[in-house]
Design a protein around this motif. Structure first.
Motif, PDB file in Angstrom:
ATOM      1  N   ILE A 181      -6.858   0.891  12.801  1.00 53.51           N
ATOM      2  CA  ILE A 181      -6.798  -0.590  12.784  1.00 53.51           C
ATOM      3  C   ILE A 181      -6.595  -1.091  11.356  1.00 53.51           C
ATOM      4  N   SER A 182      -7.357  -0.503  10.433  1.00 53.84           N
ATOM      5  CA  SER A 182      -7.244  -0.948   9.039  1.00 53.84           C
ATOM      6  C   SER A 182      -5.832  -0.670   8.498  1.00 53.84           C
ATOM      7  N   ASN A 183      -5.258   0.492   8.876  1.00 50.12           N
ATOM      8  CA  ASN A 183      -3.886   0.802   8.432  1.00 50.12           C
ATOM      9  C   ASN A 183      -2.876  -0.215   8.928  1.00 50.12           C
ATOM     10  N   SER A 184      -3.093  -0.697  10.170  1.00 49.55           N
ATOM     11  CA  SER A 184      -2.105  -1.654  10.675  1.00 49.55           C
ATOM     12  C   SER A 184      -2.199  -2.968   9.878  1.00 49.55           C
ATOM     13  N   ILE A 185      -3.418  -3.314   9.444  1.00 48.15           N
ATOM     14  CA  ILE A 185      -3.548  -4.521   8.592  1.00 48.15           C
ATOM     15  C   ILE A 185      -2.885  -4.265   7.235  1.00 48.15           C
ATOM     16  N   LEU A 186      -3.160  -3.073   6.666  1.00 47.99           N
ATOM     17  CA  LEU A 186      -2.595  -2.763   5.342  1.00 47.99           C
ATOM     18  C   LEU A 186      -1.062  -2.714   5.397  1.00 47.99           C
ATOM     19  N   GLU A 187      -0.549  -2.166   6.493  1.00 47.55           N
ATOM     20  CA  GLU A 187       0.917  -2.091   6.669  1.00 47.55           C
ATOM     21  C   GLU A 187       1.510  -3.502   6.683  1.00 47.55           C
ATOM     22  N   TYR A 188       0.829  -4.394   7.385  1.00 50.67           N
ATOM     23  CA  TYR A 188       1.299  -5.777   7.464  1.00 50.67           C
ATOM     24  C   TYR A 188       1.242  -6.440   6.083  1.00 50.67           C
ATOM     25  N   LYS A 189       0.103  -6.234   5.369  1.00 49.21           N
ATOM     26  CA  LYS A 189      -0.044  -6.827   4.035  1.00 49.21           C
ATOM     27  C   LYS A 189       1.062  -6.313   3.116  1.00 49.21           C
ATOM     28  N   LYS A 190       1.335  -5.006   3.227  1.00 47.24           N
ATOM     29  CA  LYS A 190       2.357  -4.400   2.371  1.00 47.24           C
ATOM     30  C   LYS A 190       3.714  -5.053   2.643  1.00 47.24           C
ATOM     31  N   SER A 191       4.026  -5.249   3.945  1.00 45.56           N
ATOM     32  CA  SER A 191       5.338  -5.816   4.287  1.00 45.56           C
ATOM     33  C   SER A 191       5.460  -7.252   3.779  1.00 45.56           C
ATOM     34  N   LYS A 192       4.332  -7.930   3.658  1.00 46.86           N
ATOM     35  CA  LYS A 192       4.368  -9.333   3.188  1.00 46.86           C
ATOM     36  C   LYS A 192       4.047  -9.440   1.699  1.00 46.86           C
ATOM     37  N   ASN A 193       3.939  -8.262   1.048  1.00 44.84           N
ATOM     38  CA  ASN A 193       3.629  -8.238  -0.388  1.00 44.84           C
ATOM     39  C   ASN A 193       2.294  -8.910  -0.736  1.00 44.84           C
ATOM     40  N   ILE A 194       1.345  -8.764   0.163  1.00 47.36           N
ATOM     41  CA  ILE A 194       0.009  -9.340  -0.086  1.00 47.36           C
ATOM     42  C   ILE A 194      -0.855  -8.243  -0.712  1.00 47.36           C
ATOM     43  N   ASN A 195      -1.679  -8.627  -1.669  1.00 48.50           N
ATOM     44  CA  ASN A 195      -2.548  -7.638  -2.309  1.00 48.50           C
ATOM     45  C   ASN A 195      -3.415  -6.905  -1.268  1.00 48.50           C
ATOM     46  N   LEU A 196      -3.433  -5.590  -1.368  1.00 47.68           N
ATOM     47  CA  LEU A 196      -4.205  -4.804  -0.394  1.00 47.68           C
ATOM     48  C   LEU A 196      -5.707  -5.013  -0.528  1.00 47.68           C
ATOM     49  N   TYR A 197      -6.107  -5.361  -1.741  1.00 44.19           N
ATOM     50  CA  TYR A 197      -7.532  -5.451  -1.996  1.00 44.19           C
ATOM     51  C   TYR A 197      -8.083  -6.816  -1.648  1.00 44.19           C
ATOM     52  N   ASP A 198      -9.153  -6.785  -0.870  1.00 41.24           N
ATOM     53  CA  ASP A 198      -9.814  -8.046  -0.577  1.00 41.24           C
ATOM     54  C   ASP A 198     -11.303  -7.802  -0.796  1.00 41.24           C
ATOM     55  N   LYS A 199     -11.689  -7.917  -2.048  1.00 42.28           N
ATOM     56  CA  LYS A 199     -13.067  -7.617  -2.457  1.00 42.28           C
ATOM     57  C   LYS A 199     -14.086  -8.450  -1.676  1.00 42.28           C
ATOM     58  N   ASN A 200     -13.734  -9.741  -1.417  1.00 43.94           N
ATOM     59  CA  ASN A 200     -14.698 -10.607  -0.723  1.00 43.94           C
ATOM     60  C   ASN A 200     -14.971 -10.111   0.678  1.00 43.94           C
ATOM     61  N   ARG A 201     -13.888  -9.697   1.342  1.00 43.94           N
ATOM     62  CA  ARG A 201     -14.023  -9.190   2.710  1.00 43.94           C
ATOM     63  C   ARG A 201     -14.886  -7.910   2.701  1.00 43.94           C
ATOM     64  N   GLU A 202     -14.630  -7.034   1.744  1.00 41.47           N
ATOM     65  CA  GLU A 202     -15.411  -5.793   1.668  1.00 41.47           C
ATOM     66  C   GLU A 202     -16.883  -6.105   1.410  1.00 41.47           C
ATOM     67  N   PHE A 203     -17.116  -7.058   0.525  1.00 41.22           N
ATOM     68  CA  PHE A 203     -18.473  -7.461   0.193  1.00 41.22           C
ATOM     69  C   PHE A 203     -19.168  -8.000   1.452  1.00 41.22           C
ATOM     70  N   ASP A 204     -18.451  -8.844   2.210  1.00 39.80           N
ATOM     71  CA  ASP A 204     -19.006  -9.433   3.435  1.00 39.80           C
ATOM     72  C   ASP A 204     -19.388  -8.366   4.453  1.00 39.80           C
ATOM     73  N   ILE A 205     -18.465  -7.388   4.628  1.00 40.77           N
ATOM     74  CA  ILE A 205     -18.738  -6.321   5.611  1.00 40.77           C
ATOM     75  C   ILE A 205     -20.071  -5.654   5.283  1.00 40.77           C
TER      76      ILE A 205
END
Ligand code: PEP
Ligand code: MN
Length: 355
Positions: free
Chosen positions: A38-62
């Motif tokens: 699931i995480s790879n499919s999000i990362l793949e999408y972010k990559k295709s849209k040139n969005i930064n892979l890192y989302d520190k806030n989201r990781e912190f929240d988890i």
């Protein structure tokens, strides 16, 4: 007989519990695989849209949510450690499957760039590339065009030096980071260079910055070093020249600044460590730290590296030579391979906590 029965039933109990554990272990692995998918499919999408892979806030929240929910069952620190690794692993496995080097460079943190201050001979650069690649280092630095204070000192081997470095990098499967001082040098060697470095002295050369953008048709990553007299906003504005044509592969490099410290201490520059935190507020670009030029002393390189990484630097660039005393340029700040090995293994250990 009774004793035998007791031992037998104890063994049975342990065996049954172990079976249960084995099943749970399989479920954990299955869940990690599913989580990564699931995480790879999000990362793949972010990559295709040139969005930064890192989302520190989201990781912190988890992590925070889990800590809150299970605080009475599992120690919060253990959840933190466990989840830092699970999150790191999911990004790492995604990046390892990506074959785009520039993309990997910007996302696989902290990156390590090492090599001599200057390329001095074919033998020298081959030897250094071989030893660094054995440690696991993938980015080889080395100057062919050296911006020296005095015109009477070694100015670098020029084009032939880059050819030596390219051959060494190809042989040991490494990427080249090198500085150009002029547009012509970049034109002449564009195909040999993987990552273009603009040195501290040229951060203010706005025409050169514009020319480099024009020549850089393949959108290769560019490392821009902070001028030792530049304010942070001047530094960021200089980087704006490079990002103008949608080149988002620009990496900033802090490398020490000139302060009162230089009046009566032996520090070559003052390591601008707090600028890592301050720069984060001013720009989204990745930030490298160069502890070699920042201190001018090999014995400080390891500790300043730790400091830079603790402050969240995305990578480091370190001058390294198999025999620093032999270096024609910057020998006093150059570390040997053994020290580099120690630094690299330190980085490997803390990598998941930093990413
Ligand atoms: C270098 O990295 O080779 C170099 C010359 O550094 P700086 O431009 O930071 O002085
Ligand atoms: Mn140097």
């Amino acid at each position: 007989m009774l004793c035998f029965i007791v031992i037998f039933s104890q063994n049975m109990l342990i065996e049954n519990k172990r079976k249960e554990i084995n099943q749970i272990d399989e479920q954990i692995i299955e869940l990690i695989i599913k989580r990564n998918e699931i995480s790879n499919s999000i990362l793949e999408y972010k990559k295709s849209k040139n969005i930064n892979l890192y989302d520190k806030n989201r990781e912190f929240d988890i992590i925070e949510k889990l800590k809150k929910k299970y605080f009475d069952k599992i120690n919060s620190q253990e959840i933190e450690k466990l989840y830092s690794y699970i999150l790191f692993y999911s990004k790492e496995s995604f990046l390892n499957n990506s074959n785009n080097d520039c993309f990997q460079l910007l996302n696989q943190k902290p990156i390590v760039i090492a090599g001599p201050c200057s390329i001095e001979s074919e033998k020298q650069i081959f030897e250094i590339a071989e030893q660094l690649s054995k440690i696991g280092i993938k980015y080889l630095r080395g100057g062919a065009f050296k911006p020296r204070t005095s015109p009477d000192t070694f100015q670098g081997l020029g084009n032939i030096g880059l050819e030596f470095m390219k051959k060494a990098a190809d042989k040991f499967n490494m990427k080249i980071v090198t500085e150009v001082l002029s547009a012509q040098q970049l034109k002449d060697n564009y195909n040999l260079i993987d990552i273009i470095q603009i040195g501290s002295r040229n951060m203010f050369s706005y025409q050169l910055l514009k020319d480099i953008v024009k020549i850089n048709k393949d959108n290769k990553p560019i490392i821009l070093k902070r001028n030792f007299n530049a304010t942070l906003s001047e530094f960021v504005m200089a980087s704006d020249y490079l990002t103008k044509n949608n080149n988002n592969q620009v990496i900033l490099c802090l490398r020490g600044i000139r302060t009162f410290e230089q009046i009566n201490s032996e520090l070559r520059y003052t390591p601008d460590l707090a600028s890592i935190s301050e720069l984060r507020k001013l720009t989204k670009l990745p930030i490298l730290f160069d502890p070699s030029h920042a201190t001018g002393k090999s014995e400080y390189v390891y500790d300043i590296t730790k400091g830079a990484l603790a402050l969240g630097a995305d990578g480091i660039m370190i001058e390294t030579h198999y025999n620093p005393d032999e270096s024609l340029v910057d020998s006093r700040q150059t570390i040997d391979i053994t020290t580099m090995k120690m630094i690299f293994s330190f980085i490997e250990q803390i990598k998941y906590a930093c990413s």
